[in-house]
Design an enzyme around this catalytic site. Structure first.
Site: not given
Ligand SMILES: [Zn+2]
Ligand SMILES: [Zn+2]
Length: 298
Positions: A180-182, A209
């Site tokens: 996961v990342c921004t 996210i």
């Protein structure tokens, strides 16, 4: 800027034939429309964040969608503040996110990348108690202010540390892992890199996210989402728990400052009180010693 602004974040890995000409087109388009923000362009694609009035953003999206290579481009949208960016920066780079990967290690996400799952599918995995691990591909300071419950911190100081994570998560090679990342861009290469390094069952969160938080505000993700603009953090509900802790006094805070040592300036969480009553806060003992002696320790 008008009071009703919008912030869009977007990326696409796609072959751009003449990156320099495309930089000029982007800059001209954004300047003509009066958009502020940051766009990185490389032969491998585009990565951008912009703020502008709702009408102007719509016009920008239409112009981008009119280009065949960006016909289906997904613009993730958030309410603006009118001051997310002070200027417009459009830059030509060798990568749209710097990875620290050597040339022969580099990943083309159109060739190798983790399987995309949507926010709703992740929600199902969590609800069903599916056996998987979340690896958070963001930087340490981003993780500190908010992350998925039970997720693994990759503890990167910068995404250029990407090559170090394969060894760090060696034990998860045979497990189902979700990166996961921004808003998704870093996972395109990060998940591909894990696959290249022999991880067998790799997924990535489509839309990142922010998209998950928007769909399921206050659920599963603890704290706030760090963002790289004047807002510092993004939130989609008022009903959430602050999990960030002041580096100095450990009280709950989402306020960021910088390490006071000149050779460091690393971002860290620092509460209002500590920032106000101290001459500076140092991220490690080394930084404090360095600051006291004037000589870098490292
Ligand atoms: Zn404090
Ligand atoms: Zn420091």
């Amino acid at each position: 800027m008008s009071s009703l602004t919008e912030i869009i974040i977007f990326y696409k890995y796609t072959r751009i034939a003449d990156p320099a000409a495309f930089v000029t087109w982007q800059r001209n388009t954004c300047e003509e429309l009066g958009l502020l923000g940051r766009i990185l362009i490389a032969a491998e694609g585009i990565n951008g964040t912009l703020e502008g009035s709702v009408e102007v953003i719509a016009e920008y999206e239409a112009r981008m969608h009119a280009r065949p290579e960006f016909a289906g481009l997904w613009f993730k949208s958030s309410p603006g503040t009118g001051e997310a960016f002070k200027k417009l920066v459009v830059k030509l780079r060798s990568e749209i996110v710097a990875t620290g990967l050597l040339k022969d290690q580099d990943i083309d996400p159109n060739v190798i990348t983790g399987k995309h799952i949507d926010a709703a599918e992740l929600k199902q995995w969590i609800a069903n108690g599916e056996d998987f691990e979340i690896i958070d591909m963001r930087n340490d300071y981003e993780y500190a202010v908010g992350h998925f419950a039970g997720s693994k911190n990759s503890t990167m100081g910068n995404f250029r540390d990407l090559p170090t994570i394969a060894a760090k998560f060696e034990g998860l090679k045979k497990k189902k892992v979700l990166t996961v990342c921004t808003y998704g861009v870093r996972c395109e290469k990060a998940s591909g890199f894990l696959k290249q390094e022999g991880f067998e069952d790799v997924y990535q969160l489509n839309g990142g996210i922010g998209t998950y938080m928007k769909q399921f505000p206050g659920e599963d993700f603890l704290g706030s989402l760090y963002v790289f603009d004047g807002r510092m953090t993004e939130q989609f509900t008022t009903k959430y728990m602050v999990i960030g802790e002041c580096t100095s006094c450990s009280s709950k805070t989402e306020r960021f400052g910088n390490c006071a040592w000149n050779d460091c300036h690393k971002q860290l969480l620092i509460c209002f009180n500590c920032a106000k009553h101290s001459k500076g806060i140092w991220c490690t003992d080394d930084c404090m010693v360095g600051a006291a002696s004037g000589v870098p320790v490292r």
